[in-house]
Design a protein around this motif. Structure first.
Motif, short mmCIF file in Angstrom:
data_model
loop_
_atom_site.label_atom_id
_atom_site.label_comp_id
_atom_site.label_asym_id
_atom_site.label_seq_id
_atom_site.Cartn_x
_atom_site.Cartn_y
_atom_site.Cartn_z
N THR A 44 -34.59 12.32 -20.34
CA THR A 44 -35.01 13.19 -21.33
C THR A 44 -35.31 12.42 -22.76
OG1 THR A 44 -33.94 15.08 -20.29
CG2 THR A 44 -34.68 15.35 -22.55
N VAL B 29 -39.82 15.02 -20.09
CA VAL B 29 -38.77 15.12 -19.32
C VAL B 29 -39.10 14.58 -17.78
CG1 VAL B 29 -37.07 16.57 -17.99
CG2 VAL B 29 -37.66 17.03 -20.42
N TYR B 30 -38.45 13.66 -17.24
CA TYR B 30 -38.81 13.33 -15.69
C TYR B 30 -37.56 13.68 -14.72
CZ TYR B 30 -42.85 11.14 -18.21
OH TYR B 30 -43.77 10.90 -18.85
N TYR B 31 -37.95 14.00 -13.79
CA TYR B 31 -37.17 14.24 -12.63
C TYR B 31 -37.03 13.32 -11.65
CZ TYR B 31 -36.60 18.50 -15.40
OH TYR B 31 -36.56 19.65 -16.46
N SER C 196 -27.20 12.53 -14.42
CA SER C 196 -27.12 12.69 -13.17
C SER C 196 -26.42 13.76 -12.42
CB SER C 196 -26.39 11.36 -12.52
OG SER C 196 -26.65 11.41 -11.03
N ASN D 235 -28.56 16.65 -7.35
CA ASN D 235 -30.03 16.72 -7.10
C ASN D 235 -30.65 15.48 -7.43
OD1 ASN D 235 -29.96 19.22 -6.08
ND2 ASN D 235 -29.56 20.28 -8.03
N GLY E 160 -35.77 12.85 -8.22
CA GLY E 160 -34.70 13.59 -7.04
C GLY E 160 -33.98 12.95 -6.12
N ALA F 63 -40.31 12.30 -7.49
CA ALA F 63 -40.24 12.24 -8.97
C ALA F 63 -41.47 13.22 -9.48
CB ALA F 63 -40.45 10.83 -9.26
N GLY G 46 -42.68 14.97 -13.53
CA GLY G 46 -42.65 15.10 -14.92
C GLY G 46 -43.96 15.28 -15.34
N TYR H 224 -31.44 12.22 -10.71
CA TYR H 224 -31.35 11.98 -12.13
C TYR H 224 -32.22 12.93 -12.94
CZ TYR H 224 -29.05 7.63 -10.56
OH TYR H 224 -28.27 6.87 -9.82
N VAL H 225 -32.14 12.90 -14.07
CA VAL H 225 -32.72 13.60 -15.26
C VAL H 225 -32.96 12.44 -16.54
CG1 VAL H 225 -33.46 15.53 -16.87
CG2 VAL H 225 -32.29 15.88 -14.41
#
Length: 141
Positions: free
Chosen positions: A64, A89-91, A56, A59, A93, A98, A100, A61-62
């Motif tokens: 991976t 990888v998923y972002y 976290s 900006n 925000g 979201a 990925g 969560y990430v």
């Protein structure tokens, strides 16, 4: 007598057909997390079957993947190509966006703070179950 025999034979055929199908839940067994996740503080299980390291930042969560996934990229002739590998990888925000690979939309988290979902046009695309609490900074959408 034929009226009784028909339902019984239909039941037997149904049972025989069902016996040849693999049971969905029977193939799953209880397990511990694999050793390759030992050094990861926050782990989530994705609905795609992969384990993810979760971090976290201000900006968002990430997520991976801990292991690489593979795909084959064919060349122009269709017979040759190359093998590619990479981590998923998923972002997620802080503004509820979201992104990925093959995924773009919004995200939400349930009231426990442990179940995340990425949705595209209101339809869930991918979910994550975080296995521990205390990830900060925390975000909610």
């Amino acid at each position: 007598m034929n009226r009784i025999l028909f339902p019984v034979s239909l039941l037997l055929v149904s049972l025989l057909l069902a016996a040849g199908l693999p049971a969905k839940a029977a193939s799953w067994t209880a397990a511990e997390l694999p050793a390759y996740s030992d050094d990861t503080e926050f782990v989530a299980i994705g609905s795609d079957g992969l384990l993810y390291a979760v971090t976290s930042n201000p900006n968002g969560y990430v997520f991976t993947s801990l292991l690489e996934t593979y795909k084959f990229e064919p060349s122009g002739d269709g017979f040759t190509g190359r093998i590619l590998s990479g981590k998923q990888v998923y972002y997620l925000g802080s503004s509820c966006d979201a992104a990925g690979e093959r995924v773009k939309g919004s995200w939400s988290v349930n009231n426990t703070g442990l179940a995340f979902a990425i949705a595209d046009a209101g339809r869930p695309v991918l979910t994550f179950n975080l296995l521990s609490t205390g990830l900060s900074p925390s975000h909610s959408c």
